[in-house]
Motif scaffolding. Structure first.
Motif, PDB file in Angstrom:
ATOM      1  N   HIS A 477      10.013 -27.353 -28.214  1.00  0.00           N
ATOM      2  CA  HIS A 477      10.557 -26.633 -29.898  1.00  0.00           C
ATOM      3  C   HIS A 477      12.077 -25.968 -29.343  1.00  0.00           C
ATOM      4  O   HIS A 477      11.805 -24.388 -29.607  1.00  0.00           O
ATOM      5  CB  HIS A 477       9.116 -25.509 -29.943  1.00  0.00           C
ATOM      6  N   ASP A 478      12.337 -25.698 -28.236  1.00  0.00           N
ATOM      7  CA  ASP A 478      13.974 -25.315 -28.042  1.00  0.00           C
ATOM      8  C   ASP A 478      15.116 -26.210 -28.369  1.00  0.00           C
ATOM      9  O   ASP A 478      15.251 -27.586 -28.747  1.00  0.00           O
ATOM     10  CB  ASP A 478      13.869 -25.124 -26.046  1.00  0.00           C
ATOM     11  N   ASN A 508      20.446 -28.294 -33.365  1.00  0.00           N
ATOM     12  CA  ASN A 508      19.088 -27.252 -33.809  1.00  0.00           C
ATOM     13  C   ASN A 508      18.542 -26.711 -33.458  1.00  0.00           C
ATOM     14  O   ASN A 508      18.818 -26.176 -32.468  1.00  0.00           O
ATOM     15  CB  ASN A 508      18.661 -28.704 -35.097  1.00  0.00           C
ATOM     16  N   THR A 509      18.014 -25.620 -34.260  1.00  0.00           N
ATOM     17  CA  THR A 509      16.960 -24.481 -32.884  1.00  0.00           C
ATOM     18  C   THR A 509      15.204 -25.413 -32.949  1.00  0.00           C
ATOM     19  O   THR A 509      15.271 -24.663 -31.702  1.00  0.00           O
ATOM     20  CB  THR A 509      16.838 -23.707 -34.393  1.00  0.00           C
ATOM     21  N   LYS A 518      11.780 -27.362 -41.104  1.00  0.00           N
ATOM     22  CA  LYS A 518      10.775 -26.568 -40.754  1.00  0.00           C
ATOM     23  C   LYS A 518      11.656 -26.528 -39.231  1.00  0.00           C
ATOM     24  O   LYS A 518      11.265 -25.696 -38.481  1.00  0.00           O
ATOM     25  CB  LYS A 518       9.412 -27.408 -40.096  1.00  0.00           C
ATOM     26  N   LYS A 519      12.801 -26.387 -39.943  1.00  0.00           N
ATOM     27  CA  LYS A 519      14.229 -25.781 -38.589  1.00  0.00           C
ATOM     28  C   LYS A 519      15.489 -25.545 -38.754  1.00  0.00           C
ATOM     29  O   LYS A 519      15.392 -26.516 -39.564  1.00  0.00           O
ATOM     30  CB  LYS A 519      13.923 -27.011 -37.508  1.00  0.00           C
ATOM     31  N   SER A 520      16.738 -24.986 -38.375  1.00  0.00           N
ATOM     32  CA  SER A 520      17.812 -24.977 -38.247  1.00  0.00           C
ATOM     33  C   SER A 520      18.870 -25.476 -37.526  1.00  0.00           C
ATOM     34  O   SER A 520      18.471 -26.118 -36.755  1.00  0.00           O
ATOM     35  CB  SER A 520      18.019 -23.087 -38.365  1.00  0.00           C
ATOM     36  N   ALA A 542      19.411 -23.255 -42.848  1.00  0.00           N
ATOM     37  CA  ALA A 542      18.619 -22.248 -42.521  1.00  0.00           C
ATOM     38  C   ALA A 542      17.634 -22.622 -42.795  1.00  0.00           C
ATOM     39  O   ALA A 542      16.635 -21.995 -43.806  1.00  0.00           O
ATOM     40  CB  ALA A 542      19.121 -21.077 -42.632  1.00  0.00           C
ATOM     41  N   TYR A 543      16.636 -22.359 -41.681  1.00  0.00           N
ATOM     42  CA  TYR A 543      14.880 -22.770 -41.457  1.00  0.00           C
ATOM     43  C   TYR A 543      14.212 -21.431 -41.713  1.00  0.00           C
ATOM     44  O   TYR A 543      13.382 -20.565 -42.670  1.00  0.00           O
ATOM     45  CB  TYR A 543      14.186 -23.480 -40.711  1.00  0.00           C
TER      46      TYR A 543
END
Length: 672
Positions: A477-478, A508-509, A518-520, A542-543
């Protein structure tokens, strides 16, 4: 009624529509300041009594019933402002900064629950602004309550939580017996030497309470110790009287060798045939103990005659079994050329590592004589084959046709570069798998290490070339970034709406999250779509957070020139900077400013229409708006005959008195 500053328009103030007033002519541009027609108030209880009409009200300037009151009449309260356009009244928005004087908003003008947290300046709430008992536990920061914050006698039992009073909080000599729970004082709570005879109860001291060696003879009563009082093994030698132990006191078989004195066992003490091997200690039979010819072959155990048992020169050739002497039986340097038969030494007889410092010319070194097997070094190349006789290494002196197959890495552990001939990957969020080769910049602490991968096959379409540059990421999740170039074959259905080629850059994030919603992320996505066209997208999503912007800018190093466009999802705005331009014959906007009259324009007169030529559009038509750019409020300019690809017209009208001077036109047309 009054007039405007320029004297050209009337300003009406009152509750009634001026167009309905007798002897009144309302002209275009006149202003109506509509005032309150009446106010109402309750005769008794609010919402529960008749209401009364009122034409004024009052309010206190300060403390009620103890300060001057202000009279507010109907004509002093303007409800809205409108301007007459010849057909109707058009309301003008009142903007607070334009109509409110600084400091004019007082407490009685603010409705209940109007002030929110984001309207309060940080640090502006002082103690005198807080209501009694308004500070509760959730509002206190950790360790915020210090001694200087507590009033005397303010901390009572109901204010303390369980276990919150520690030793540091108790004053010296404040704890007496009544404060101690029964049985709670243990040994580690007592100071040394504090317990005397007075504190010990009669009969309370048992063996468990006595320290080792603490009871001496002076403390024992005569003849009071019986056998039952003796511990096992407590009677030692120094406790026995001389000559007090006779045969009757010795248990059968209890006398061992260490109990016998040296040389105390003679022949007379040994029964015939009583001594067996089990009775002899190792190395106990020496030459001086053996009678002449007393030891026969039958008495010697097999393999018991070792080197140290043989006399010098007692073993000759007749005693050695044929071919029984092996290498480990030969002393160092005992074999000379005389002992070696001619042509009898082969490569199998030479120990590895024996040739050092030698030069070999014109030879072939190989690990096997079989073709396409093992390692072969010749004057032209170094070659290797695997167990299936496939060539894996070929290195020639020219360096033109070198081949190294398999996987490589720069170190066995730690940070290293790994080159893999067989690499696989799965596209996140899909079941598509890829296979090919890769270069991985390996770090064991990374969840996924940075890599460069080239893929040849795609599980969906078969052979499909692709190259990927991947940043990797430290932990699940990094954030991560990827850049890949892809080509899909037309023969596998990538036609029509299918994607034939693609170039994608994405940051991405949360790279390992399969759900893209579910992620930016920010992506530049370029696609060649089969034989039907192409697609390009620059996107920022942007999530969470507060930023989602896409910028395209150009600038030069003059400290001034910078143009561009920005799309901001959080402000829901598009920002454009730079002068208005367009593509030839495809301009979205065409704007102009020119002087249409220089001279006199009589009251109520018109001019035009005047044609405005445009750069012709290859497709679509233009619509436009126009306005007068002049210091005279009664001159109007508008467009007509729009909807052409190359022109429109403007016309003007002077609704006021005669005017002398220059009249300019501002106009803009847009392509539809």
């Amino acid at each position: 009624m009054s007039t405007s500053v320029d004297g050209l328009h009337n300003v009406y103030q009152g509750p009634d529509d001026p167009t309905g007033l007798a002897n009144t002519t309302v002209r275009i541009g006149d202003t109506w300041r509509r005032t309150q027609r009446y106010w109402t108030r309750w005769q008794g209880d609010a919402d529960n009594s008749p209401s009364l009409l009122a034409d004024f009200y009052t309010y206190w300037q300060g403390e009620p019933d103890n300060s001057p009151s202000v009279l507010v009449t109907l004509d002093s309260r303007i409800v809205d402002i409108s301007v007459w356009d010849g057909l109707r009244w058009n309301a003008i928005d009142l903007i607070a900064r334009n109509v409110l004087a600084l400091g004019s908003i007082t407490g009685e003008l603010i409705a209940a629950n109007t002030i929110r947290g984001n309207s309060i300046i940080a640090g502006s709430i002082s103690t005198d602004r807080l209501a009694a008992l308004s500070i509760t536990t959730p509002l206190l920061a950790a360790l915020a309550v210090t001694v200087d914050k507590l009033a005397a006698n303010s901390v009572s039992t109901d204010k303390l939580t369980a276990n919150s009073v520690t030793g540091a909080k108790i004053a010296a000599l404040s704890i007496d017996a009544s404060k101690i729970v029964a049985g709670s004082v243990t040994g580690d709570r007592l100071a040394a030497n504090t317990i005397t005879a007075r504190e010990i109860k009669a009969g309370a001291v048992t063996a468990d309470q006595l320290a080792a060696n603490s009871v001496t003879s002076a403390a024992i009563k005569a003849l009071s110790i019986t056998a039952d009082d003796l511990a096992a093994n407590s009677v030692t030698v120094d406790k026995l009287d001389a000559n007090s132990v006779n045969a009757s006191k010795i248990v059968a078989g209890s006398v061992t060798a260490d109990r016998l004195a040296a040389n105390s066992v003679t022949s007379a003490k040994i029964a015939a045939g009583a001594v067996t091997a089990d009775d002899l200690a190792a190395n106990s039979v020496v030459a001086g103990k053996i009678a002449a010819n007393a030891v026969s072959a039958a008495a010697i155990v097999a393999n018991s005659v070792t080197v140290d048992k043989l006399a010098a020169n007692s073993v000759n050739a007749s005693k050695i079994v044929a071919a029984s002497i092996t290498g480990d039986r030969l002393a160092a340097n005992t074999i000379t050329a005389r002992e070696i038969k001619s042509q009898s030494i082969t490569s199998d007889n030479i120990m590895a590592g024996q040739f050092k410092g030698y030069v070999f010319t014109g030879a072939v070194f190989q690990s096997s004589t079989a073709a396409n097997t093992g390692i072969k070094i010749s004057s032209t190349a170094l070659q290797m084959w695997d167990s299936s006789h496939n060539q894996t290494v070929y290195l020639d002196g020219e360096g033109k046709n070198n081949v190294l197959t398999g996987s490589f890495q720069t170190a066995t552990t730690g940070d290293r570069i790994m080159i893999s001939a067989q690499a696989t990957a799965t596209i996140i969020g899909s079941s598509t798998s890829l296979s090919g080769q890769s270069i991985v910049f390996k770090n064991n602490d990374f969840a996924t290490s940075p890599s460069i991968s080239g893929y040849f096959t795609n599980s969906d379409v078969g052979y499909a070339p692709e190259i990927t540059l991947y940043s990797g990421y430290k932990a699940a999740h990094d954030p991560a970034a990827v850049f890949y170039l892809q080509s899909l074959p037309l023969s596998q259905g990538a036609t029509g709406s299918g994607i034939t080629s693609r170039a994608l850059i994405s940051a991405n994030t949360d790279y390992s999250e399969p759900d893209s919603t579910k992620k930016s992320f920010a992506t530049l996505d370029l696609k060649g779509i089969g034989r039907s066209g192409a697609y390009a997208s620059l996107e920022a999503h942007a999530y969470s957070g507060n930023k989602s912007e896409v910028w395209v800018t150009a600038s030069r190093n003059d400290g001034v020139s910078s143009v561009g466009i920005c799309a901001d999802a959080f402000t829901q705005r598009i920002y454009i900077g730079g002068k208005l331009g367009g593509l030839t014959n495809q301009q979205t906007f065409q704007a102009d400013n020119w002087k249409i009259i220089s001279g006199h324009m009589g009251a109520g007169s018109t001019f035009g229409p005047t044609t405005v030529a445009l750069s012709p559009a290859k497709y679509g038509v233009y619509h436009a708006v126009a306005n007068a750019d002049v210091g005279w409020g009664s001159i109007f300019i508008h467009v007509l005959n729009t909807g052409s690809a190359s022109q429109y017209k403007v016309i003007g009208y002077n609704a006021g008195g005669a005017f002398d001077g220059d009249i300019w036109v501002d106009a803009i047309a847009w392509l539809t």
